[in-house]
Design an enzyme around this catalytic site. Structure first.
Site, PDB file in Angstrom:
ATOM      1  N   SER A 187      -1.945  17.200 -79.620  1.00 45.37           N
ATOM      2  CA  SER A 187      -2.600  18.475 -79.901  1.00 45.37           C
ATOM      3  C   SER A 187      -2.701  18.790 -81.382  1.00 45.37           C
ATOM      4  O   SER A 187      -3.613  19.493 -81.793  1.00 45.37           O
ATOM      5  CB  SER A 187      -1.911  19.617 -79.160  1.00 45.37           C
ATOM      6  N   HIS A 215      -6.013  17.741 -73.962  1.00 49.36           N
ATOM      7  CA  HIS A 215      -7.087  17.687 -74.958  1.00 49.36           C
ATOM      8  C   HIS A 215      -8.083  16.552 -74.725  1.00 49.36           C
ATOM      9  O   HIS A 215      -9.005  16.373 -75.505  1.00 49.36           O
ATOM     10  CB  HIS A 215      -6.497  17.587 -76.367  1.00 49.36           C
ATOM     11  N   LYS A 246      -8.715  24.758 -71.544  1.00 50.53           N
ATOM     12  CA  LYS A 246      -9.228  24.206 -72.803  1.00 50.53           C
ATOM     13  C   LYS A 246     -10.695  23.813 -72.592  1.00 50.53           C
ATOM     14  O   LYS A 246     -11.534  24.689 -72.468  1.00 50.53           O
ATOM     15  CB  LYS A 246      -8.297  23.101 -73.273  1.00 50.53           C
TER      16      LYS A 246
END
Ligand SMILES: *Cc1c(COP(=O)(O)O)cnc(C)c1O
Length: 402
Positions: A187, A215, A246
């Site tokens: 991250s 991610h 996300k």
């Protein structure tokens, strides 16, 4: 007798002292007040900003189609789940999303959690026990570590992406079951873990691989299926977790793996069993979001263009953009004060990029975490690159003169 107020105050004065020290060290974190949807242009603290702060990598958090989906789903299913999953909280919308996600990531089964933090502490805590061992990259997200502590398994950390160090630990371990746990995309660094090598070690040492694809999901791989697809990895030894707050733009997380793993987690993952699931309307919204991810090759192509434009237009002497091909583009500055000065300079220009400082990242590697989104335009990224280029000259000179 009640506890004396002095006792209570001594706790609070200790807290106060710590906060004052944090501030003196330039480490005090402060929240901004957001008055707009999460997007590339936001209003925060009553000011308009071009933002490179969100993890909304595909620009879905404020997508009209998803807003409409959530409104409709709220009409159909209400706003709250009302009970835990094992009582009456497991709605058909949750179930449909689990099946859709499993199919999408090409795993036998999937299970939803309220968020990624809950998923990691719940899954690792449930699967591993006292006689087992967990092997974790030193730069893993904090919640993977907390899952490991909760499990009471032996906990070994290895240097970032260090396959040789990991093999040494595995070879020495006499644990009953072994689990390698790693962020797939880190991250704060944006790089991808050597997951193929980890999987080979799993085969060799009879271990299992838990990957946190917070991610990578939506961004990497065929149709945004994530890091495993990107690296073309498949194995029953793999358990994956990805967040849905996300790139998917909403909230939540899921874990995917073999059916027996999911069946076991439904019984034993405490953060699943003893928690109210996110509202079914969120799951219905996420079903639409996953379809957008699947059909989002244009969004991902645009994101890749933005990444190459940022790299091509930064012209820096001392500051270093880490090698990353993901939406996370970290610019390492070094000192806390310098990183903060850069972040403040950009803010004065109307550009928001968070400065990430220790303990979130190692000492002397304070950085700007530039997060790109398919919602950014080419001009947005050029504006950022030019501002950083100018800032390097100004800030390096001003720090030299103090
Ligand atoms: C954000 C993040 C989490 C936590 O997920 P939430 O859904 O935000 O709770 C877990 N792991 C990694 C690597 C993350 O970046």
């Amino acid at each position: 007798m009640f506890a004396s107020s002095n006792q209570v105050l001594s706790l609070f004065s200790g807290l106060q002292k710590e906060l004052i020290q944090r501030k003196a060290d330039g480490l005090l974190r402060q929240r901004r007040l957001l008055d707009s949807p999460q997007a590339e242009h936001i209003i925060a603290n009553d000011t308009h900003f071009l933002s490179f702060c969100s993890n909304d990598y595909l620009g879905l958090a404020n997508c009209p189609e998803l807003i409409a989906a959530m409104q409709k789903a709220a009409g159909d299913s209400g706003v709250g789940s009302g009970a835990s999953n094992l009582i009456t909280g497991h709605h058909r919308f949750h179930d449909a999303l689990e099946k859709q996600l499993a199919k999408f990531v090409e795993m036998p089964a999937a299970l939803l959690f309220s968020n990624g933090y809950m998923a990691n502490i719940g899954v690792i805590g449930a699967l591993m026990g006292r006689h087992d061992a967990i092997f974790a990259d030193k730069l893993n997200h904090a919640c993977l570590n907390e899952g490991a502590y909760l499990s009471r398994a032996a906990f070994h950390r290895f240097a970032h992406n260090d396959v040789i160090a990991l093999e040494k630990l595995l070879k020495e371990s006499t644990a009953n079951h072994k689990l390698i746990a790693a962020d797939a995309v880190f991250s704060m660094d944006g790089d991808i873990a050597p997951l193929a090598e980890y999987l080979a070690l799993c085969e060799k040492y009879d271990a299992y691989l838990y990957i946190d694809d917070a991610h990578g999901f939506g961004v990497l791989g065929e149709h945004g299926k994530g890091s495993l697809s990107h690296l073309k990895l498949k194995s029953p030894r793999i358990i994956m977790m990805a967040t849905l707050g996300k790139a998917a733009g909403v909230a939540g997380a899921f874990v995917a793996g073999e059916q027996v793993v999911i069946d076991y987690l439904i019984q034993k993952a405490n953060s699943y069993v003893y928690s109210t699931p996110a509202p079914p309307a969120l799951s219905a919204t996420l079903s639409a979001a996953v379809t957008l991810i699947e059909n989002g090759n244009d969004l991902r192509a645009h994101l890749r263009i933005l990444i190459s434009i940022l790299k091509a237009n930064l012209d820096l002497k001392n500051w270093q953009l880490l090698p990353s091909d993901t939406a996370v583009q970290p610019l390492v500055i070094g000192g806390n004060r310098e990183a903060l000065a850069l972040s403040e300079y950009l803010q004065a220009q109307g550009i928001l990029v968070p400065a990430i400082r220790p303990p979130t990242v190692p000492m002397k590697t304070a950085r700007l975490r530039i997060s790109l989104s398919a919602a950014h335009s080419v001009d947005d990224v050029l504006r950022l690159a030019n501002a950083i280029n100018e800032a390097e000259k100004l800030i390096t000179e001003s720090l030299e003169t103090v």
